[in-house]
Design an enzyme around this catalytic site. Sequence first.
Site, PDB file in Angstrom:
ATOM      1  N   HIS A  72      29.953  36.775  62.966  1.00 54.53           N
ATOM      2  CA  HIS A  72      29.292  37.822  62.193  1.00 54.53           C
ATOM      3  C   HIS A  72      28.003  37.277  61.603  1.00 54.53           C
ATOM      4  CE1 HIS A  72      33.092  40.475  61.308  1.00 54.53           C
ATOM      5  NE2 HIS A  72      32.951  40.189  62.588  1.00 54.53           N
ATOM      6  N   TYR A 201      32.498  45.606  52.291  1.00 54.08           N
ATOM      7  CA  TYR A 201      32.967  45.422  50.921  1.00 54.08           C
ATOM      8  C   TYR A 201      32.563  46.669  50.134  1.00 54.08           C
ATOM      9  CZ  TYR A 201      33.765  40.416  51.781  1.00 54.08           C
ATOM     10  OH  TYR A 201      34.224  39.210  52.260  1.00 54.08           O
ATOM     11  N   PRO A 292      40.213  35.969  46.653  1.00 58.44           N
ATOM     12  CA  PRO A 292      39.793  36.058  48.061  1.00 58.44           C
ATOM     13  C   PRO A 292      38.469  36.781  48.281  1.00 58.44           C
ATOM     14  CG  PRO A 292      41.562  37.617  47.603  1.00 58.44           C
ATOM     15  CD  PRO A 292      41.428  36.768  46.375  1.00 58.44           C
ATOM     16  N   LYS A 296      36.482  31.837  50.098  1.00 62.51           N
ATOM     17  CA  LYS A 296      36.197  30.417  49.936  1.00 62.51           C
ATOM     18  C   LYS A 296      37.409  29.491  50.067  1.00 62.51           C
ATOM     19  CE  LYS A 296      31.916  31.012  49.460  1.00 62.51           C
ATOM     20  NZ  LYS A 296      31.185  30.789  50.710  1.00 62.51           N
ATOM     21  N   TYR A 384      27.665  32.918  50.407  1.00 66.40           N
ATOM     22  CA  TYR A 384      28.719  33.436  51.291  1.00 66.40           C
ATOM     23  C   TYR A 384      28.810  32.601  52.572  1.00 66.40           C
ATOM     24  CZ  TYR A 384      31.773  37.022  53.309  1.00 66.40           C
ATOM     25  OH  TYR A 384      32.845  37.699  53.857  1.00 66.40           O
TER      26      TYR A 384
END
Length: 399
Positions: A72, A201, A292, A296, A384
């Site tokens: 991704h 998200y 979550p 990480k 991220y």
Amino acid sequence: MKTQVGIIGAGPAGLMLSHLLHLEGIESVILECRTREEIESTIRAGVLEQGTVDLMNEAGVGDRMMREGHLHHGIELQYSGIRQRVNMHELTGGKSIMVYPQHEVIKDLVAARLEARGEIIFGVSDVGLHDVETNSPRITFLKDGAEMELACDFIAGCDGYHGPSRQMIPASVRNEKKQIYPFGWLGVLAKTPIANPELIYANHDRGFALISQRTPEIQRHYLQVDPTEDIANWSDDRIWSELKARVETDGWELPDGPIIQKNIVSMRSFVCEPMQYGRLFIAGDAAHIVPPTGAKGLNLAMADVQVLKRGITAFYQSGDMNWLNHYSEVALRRIWKAQRFSYWMTTMLHTNFNHTSFERSVQLSELDYVTSSRAALTSLSENYIGLPFEWEKERSLQI
């Protein structure tokens, strides 16, 4: 029994550490309370940072990941009915993430260790750590009812939050810091087509939702719920209705289908300082837990063992204990940055029903700022995708 490094726990941290040490010619034995079938079938999320993907490939265990994982280049953020893509690939100079479940990482590492004749003792119980403050630590355990002992030079406690390793750091030395969140995640595995090319998200008045994926046929999705909720109250129809209400937009619908697994987990942050005592070093979930939302957990475990591997290798090559003495200091710098990011993502994306209308408006304004500022998007992206490993800053520690 005797080895150089005794490793407790056959999760990602323990398995990768054993494999990395093997590549340096250093012997280890892994002790695991579960069976091989259990550790390879326990389904966990898997968003791999660029650094973890690179490590898997460099260690020679990334072939299946590169074939079957989903690369991704970004994620999508949704709030107030608006969805915006975050092009992390562009914002980080070409870096990406890999969606590849943790149990598949474990399968690859177990296969690599066994192929190299590495020793993993499954199904042990009553694990005890002894003499960790000396140069000759020992691990005792039961296997098939027989009492056994493993003598070693170092012990790596990779046995998770509930394992015995962390408790061997004296309470007078151990400083445990934690944060409990008023959020739970209801996670489902569903037989549906891939809903979206990248993770979504979503912040919604009804609560957070995450649309993810596992395989072309099975997907992983999450709903924010009260952590005390009973999963029995969530029928499949209710789950799909709630997911659709939180993520669907004009012209985009969430495909539904049979749900084959569902569960609710609470969310917390946790850090143990220090991560070492004598010849004992803890890594992964034994030392820290992250919510979550920031993806990480597994990645921090991989970062921990790279620092630990460097220290152990330096010891066997030259007798130098300097890196091992600084293990906690180096690892914790990355851990606290990941905790900061995970806390920020969690509080920005979840709906806190105790907030005032003012606080709710500030939260939505934060999302508006993040998605409209290139500087903010770059900061989100580099965190991220994964920050550089801390040993690259060894000068600042004067190691």
